[in-house]
Design a protein around this motif. Sequence first.
Motif, PDB file in Angstrom:
ATOM      1  N   UNK A 294      31.411  54.947 -68.352  1.00 23.01           N
ATOM      2  CA  UNK A 294      32.094  55.170 -67.071  1.00 23.01           C
ATOM      3  C   UNK A 294      31.310  54.528 -65.931  1.00 23.01           C
ATOM      4  N   UNK A 295      29.979  54.636 -65.989  1.00 23.29           N
ATOM      5  CA  UNK A 295      29.136  54.025 -64.963  1.00 23.29           C
ATOM      6  C   UNK A 295      29.262  52.509 -64.953  1.00 23.29           C
ATOM      7  N   UNK A 296      29.261  51.900 -66.142  1.00 26.60           N
ATOM      8  CA  UNK A 296      29.415  50.443 -66.235  1.00 26.60           C
ATOM      9  C   UNK A 296      30.767  49.994 -65.698  1.00 26.60           C
ATOM     10  N   UNK A 297      31.811  50.759 -66.018  1.00 32.29           N
ATOM     11  CA  UNK A 297      33.153  50.418 -65.541  1.00 32.29           C
ATOM     12  C   UNK A 297      33.242  50.538 -64.027  1.00 32.29           C
ATOM     13  N   UNK A 300      31.391  47.628 -62.394  1.00 28.91           N
ATOM     14  CA  UNK A 300      32.144  46.386 -62.607  1.00 28.91           C
ATOM     15  C   UNK A 300      33.359  46.304 -61.696  1.00 28.91           C
ATOM     16  N   UNK A 301      34.083  47.415 -61.564  1.00 25.92           N
ATOM     17  CA  UNK A 301      35.279  47.430 -60.718  1.00 25.92           C
ATOM     18  C   UNK A 301      34.916  47.129 -59.265  1.00 25.92           C
ATOM     19  N   UNK A 302      33.814  47.687 -58.788  1.00 28.51           N
ATOM     20  CA  UNK A 302      33.374  47.426 -57.413  1.00 28.51           C
ATOM     21  C   UNK A 302      32.989  45.956 -57.246  1.00 28.51           C
ATOM     22  N   UNK A 303      32.254  45.416 -58.217  1.00 29.61           N
ATOM     23  CA  UNK A 303      31.839  44.012 -58.146  1.00 29.61           C
ATOM     24  C   UNK A 303      33.035  43.066 -58.126  1.00 29.61           C
ATOM     25  N   UNK A 316      33.356  40.336 -65.769  1.00 31.90           N
ATOM     26  CA  UNK A 316      34.503  40.503 -66.666  1.00 31.90           C
ATOM     27  C   UNK A 316      34.006  40.822 -68.077  1.00 31.90           C
ATOM     28  N   UNK A 317      32.946  40.130 -68.502  1.00 27.00           N
ATOM     29  CA  UNK A 317      32.376  40.399 -69.831  1.00 27.00           C
ATOM     30  C   UNK A 317      31.873  41.840 -69.921  1.00 27.00           C
ATOM     31  N   UNK A 318      31.248  42.324 -68.842  1.00 27.26           N
ATOM     32  CA  UNK A 318      30.719  43.682 -68.824  1.00 27.26           C
ATOM     33  C   UNK A 318      31.838  44.717 -68.851  1.00 27.26           C
ATOM     34  N   UNK A 380      41.200  46.915 -57.549  1.00 24.76           N
ATOM     35  CA  UNK A 380      39.913  47.247 -58.150  1.00 24.76           C
ATOM     36  C   UNK A 380      39.281  48.500 -57.549  1.00 24.76           C
ATOM     37  N   UNK A 381      39.647  48.855 -56.337  1.00 23.80           N
ATOM     38  CA  UNK A 381      39.230  50.161 -55.806  1.00 23.80           C
ATOM     39  C   UNK A 381      39.865  51.268 -56.648  1.00 23.80           C
TER      40      UNK A 381
END
Length: 405
Positions: A294-297, A300-303, A316-318, A380-381
Amino acid sequence: MKKQNPWISIVACLVVQLCVGILYLWSAFKSNIVAAYGWETSAANMVSSYMILAFVFGNLIGGLINDKKGPKLTCFLGVILFSLGICLSAFVSSIALFDLTYAVMAGLGSGFAYGACISCIQKWLPHKRGLASGLACGAFGLSTVVFTPVSNMLMNANRDAAGIVNFTPVFLTLAIVFAVLGLVASCFISLPGKEYLDSLNLPQAAAAGNVNLALGQAIRKPAFWALFFSIFFINGTWNLCVPLIKDLGMERGLTEAIAITCVSFTGITNALGRIIMSTLSDKLGRSNTMYILCGLTLVSAILLTFITGYGYFATIALIAFAYGGPSALNAALCTDMFGPKNSGTNYGVAMLALGFSSIFFNWVSSNILHATVANVTSTFIMGAVTAVIPVFLNLYINRYLKSRS
């Protein structure tokens, strides 16, 4: 009695998973098939969503068959339905019929085999359910990596002077390959016998922990619905970004070739996420591993709201890695919660959340947020928000598992 070798069935299941895993291959066909048949891009974008919805219903129906008749018959039926759907897709040119053959028929067949293979491998590796789910789901994810270059080669070989692809030989060839490999592999699938399971010398506590709830009992547990909505929300971010990956990559500074490579590379990181994180969950625990994903997602969404160039490629890979992890993790978690006996049916119902997630988030992105490559911030928000909700749901699931222990 001859001692059973678990790896015969396990490898056979992995081959079947590799064949039916083209669920995520639609992006490789989409632009060429739109050009060939003159479809609306918005209609073509929905093909993968319809296929995922059919896939999860296939998990449910296949789960019922699997729990009564076993994985061999379920995989046979799944491979036949899947290959027939791809074969018939070679002869249709309307989007409505293509949705029926490629999305619905092939999606249902894929779901039949997917759930049966996961359940089968888990039964052979009851002491390593995370690894079992990771292997099964990893092979499914690797299908994109294996068959994307094959599909591109077939399309290039059947492209006319104007660049239009003749999809009849493309889909016929793929259907034959999938049918032959999948049906042969299905012949070698079986379930472990009592002698094999006794030879594992599993701790009695672990054996006692298998409560083996039937579907009617499982769905009366609030923890089941916590798992259901965790699947729904954790997949939201990926479902929001999939239709945008290639075009947004070019908007963010990648060449078309690199943007296409980015799409293909998600298959590798998706598969790695399934194998690595589910295996890690055997050591860290399912919920702790889910918090990491969940943390990685979320990050990534913020980035993705602003990142450009190769940073975009890496993000995108992450996010594909973080999407792959729960796909395998939730299968093991469902078995932990409700036991292995009815795992096909129980997980099949829980997997309906994946199909609903795909349809809902694609619809919201297209019709409410109006996501385009020039306007993705709100999309993405929303993806960041959906990554946080499963944390709270898994806190409840973790408490349920501890109370049952």
